[in-house]
Structure formats: structure tokens, C-alpha cells
Design a protein around this motif. Structure first.
Motif, PDB file in Angstrom:
ATOM      1  N   LEU A 101      -2.063  -6.968 -11.507  1.00  0.00           N
ATOM      2  CA  LEU A 101      -2.828  -6.040 -10.366  1.00  0.00           C
ATOM      3  C   LEU A 101      -3.167  -7.115  -9.257  1.00  0.00           C
ATOM      4  O   LEU A 101      -3.156  -6.400  -7.987  1.00  0.00           O
ATOM      5  CB  LEU A 101      -4.148  -5.809 -11.124  1.00  0.00           C
ATOM      6  N   LYS A 105      -2.228  -5.981  -5.453  1.00  0.00           N
ATOM      7  CA  LYS A 105      -3.022  -5.915  -4.147  1.00  0.00           C
ATOM      8  C   LYS A 105      -2.589  -6.822  -3.061  1.00  0.00           C
ATOM      9  O   LYS A 105      -2.618  -6.169  -1.972  1.00  0.00           O
ATOM     10  CB  LYS A 105      -4.530  -6.292  -4.811  1.00  0.00           C
ATOM     11  N   LYS A 114      -1.732   2.159   1.069  1.00  0.00           N
ATOM     12  CA  LYS A 114      -2.996   2.715   0.607  1.00  0.00           C
ATOM     13  C   LYS A 114      -2.881   4.047  -0.245  1.00  0.00           C
ATOM     14  O   LYS A 114      -3.998   4.397  -1.000  1.00  0.00           O
ATOM     15  CB  LYS A 114      -4.024   2.805   1.607  1.00  0.00           C
ATOM     16  N   ILE A 142       0.768  -0.158 -12.999  1.00  0.00           N
ATOM     17  CA  ILE A 142      -0.056  -0.541 -12.258  1.00  0.00           C
ATOM     18  C   ILE A 142       0.122  -0.405 -10.517  1.00  0.00           C
ATOM     19  O   ILE A 142      -1.089  -0.036 -10.097  1.00  0.00           O
ATOM     20  CB  ILE A 142      -0.192  -2.365 -12.233  1.00  0.00           C
ATOM     21  N   LYS A 145      -1.305   3.332 -10.198  1.00  0.00           N
ATOM     22  CA  LYS A 145      -2.789   3.324 -10.672  1.00  0.00           C
ATOM     23  C   LYS A 145      -3.508   2.867  -9.428  1.00  0.00           C
ATOM     24  O   LYS A 145      -4.475   3.421  -8.981  1.00  0.00           O
ATOM     25  CB  LYS A 145      -3.164   2.589 -11.888  1.00  0.00           C
ATOM     26  N   PHE A 146      -3.104   1.888  -8.978  1.00  0.00           N
ATOM     27  CA  PHE A 146      -3.577   1.242  -7.712  1.00  0.00           C
ATOM     28  C   PHE A 146      -3.531   2.226  -6.605  1.00  0.00           C
ATOM     29  O   PHE A 146      -4.467   2.407  -5.702  1.00  0.00           O
ATOM     30  CB  PHE A 146      -2.804   0.092  -7.313  1.00  0.00           C
ATOM     31  N   ASN A 150      -7.047   3.891  -4.628  1.00  0.00           N
ATOM     32  CA  ASN A 150      -7.550   3.875  -3.080  1.00  0.00           C
ATOM     33  C   ASN A 150      -7.239   4.974  -2.304  1.00  0.00           C
ATOM     34  O   ASN A 150      -6.710   5.911  -2.563  1.00  0.00           O
ATOM     35  CB  ASN A 150      -6.430   2.756  -2.365  1.00  0.00           C
TER      36      ASN A 150
END
Length: 150
Positions: A101, A105, A114, A142, A145-146, A150
Motif C-alpha cells: 500500500l 501511494k 487519484k 490494493i 482499493k486505493f 481517494n
């Protein structure tokens, strides 16, 4: 020491100790390496190719484990799990969920990703950066999900 040398040393050691599962697994890895070398592609066995070969072998074991578990063949699933652990000894250390993660990022910040629409830009970079260090399915999960948070 490159993978080929390490495999040959471990193969000799497995023969001496009589560990059949380890011996079979190492022989299968060795066969994959020999198959690559004799493929006639003219490619050199680089560390990236080594990781690709080992990752592919690990992925096959994981899929077999799922199939055996769903068919209630726990004995065969356990054998595949043992082989998977042996293969993972040759792969780079696998990152944890949190480490993956954090990497995602960082990559997202670099390319200013984003939104869900940024998935086609972020996923290939994440997969390339984390190649061999994390399972592709986990990376995809991941990243999705990220981008949805956002």
C-alpha cells in the motif's frame, strides 16, 4: 551466486538429506531454467527472468492449492503448499499488505493518480515496481482499493 548455481547446490543437498518433496520441487525449478535456456530465444537468464520463472511456478502452486481445497483434497493441497514454500525461498522477500500500500501511494503521488480512471496508468507502474515482491492479484486489489478511497 546466481539462481542456477544455488539450485544445483540445493539439489545436491536435498539428495544427501533424502527430502523427496524438496528434491522434486528443486528439480522442477531446474527443469524450468533448462527449458528457458534451451528455448532458442537467445535471451540471457537475467534476474528478471529468474523472478518471472519462479513467480510463474509459485502461481501454478497457488492455483493448484485452491483447486485441491475446493475438491476437498487436502492431502494434495498440503503437498502443493510445501512446494510453494520451497519455491518462495528463491524469490525476493514478499512485501506485506501495508508495504505494498505504501509503495502504491508513492507511485500514485508521482503520477498524480487519484481517481478510478487513473487505474490504467497506476496499475502497470505498480506491477512493474513490485514485480517479484508481491502477488499480482494483491497489487491489483490494493490499487483498486486505493483509487476508490481517494
Amino acid at each position: 551466486m546466481n539462481l542456477r548455481d544455488r539450485i544445483n547446490n540445493d539439489l545436491k543437498e536435498a539428495m544427501k538429506t533424502g527430502d523427496k518433496t524438496r528434491l522434486e520441487t528443486i528439480r522442477s525449478i531446474r527443469a524450468l531454467i533448462l527449458e528457458f535456456e534451451k528455448s532458442g530465444s537467445g535471451k540471457e537468464l537475467t534476474s528478471d527472468e529468474e523472478i518471472r520463472i519462479l513467480t510463474s511456478a509459485a502461481k501454478k502452486r497457488k492455483e493448484a492449492i485452491e483447486q485441491y481445497r475446493s475438491a476437498n483434497r487436502n492431502d494434495l493441497a498440503e503437498k502443493e503448499e510445501t512446494e510453494l514454500k520451497i519455491i518462495e525461498e528463491y524469490l525476493p522477500k514478499q512485501l506485506t499488505y501495508e508495504e505494498i500500500l505504501e509503495e502504491v501511494k508513492k507511485i500514485a503521488a508521482e503520477i498524480n493518480a487519484k481517481e478510478k480512471s487513473d487505474f490504467p496508468r497506476l496499475m502497470p507502474l505498480a506491477a512493474k515496481t513490485l514485480k517479484g515482491k508481491a502477488d499480482g492479484k494483491v497489487i491489483k486489489e490494493i490499487v483498486e482499493k486505493f483509487l476508490s478511497i481517494n
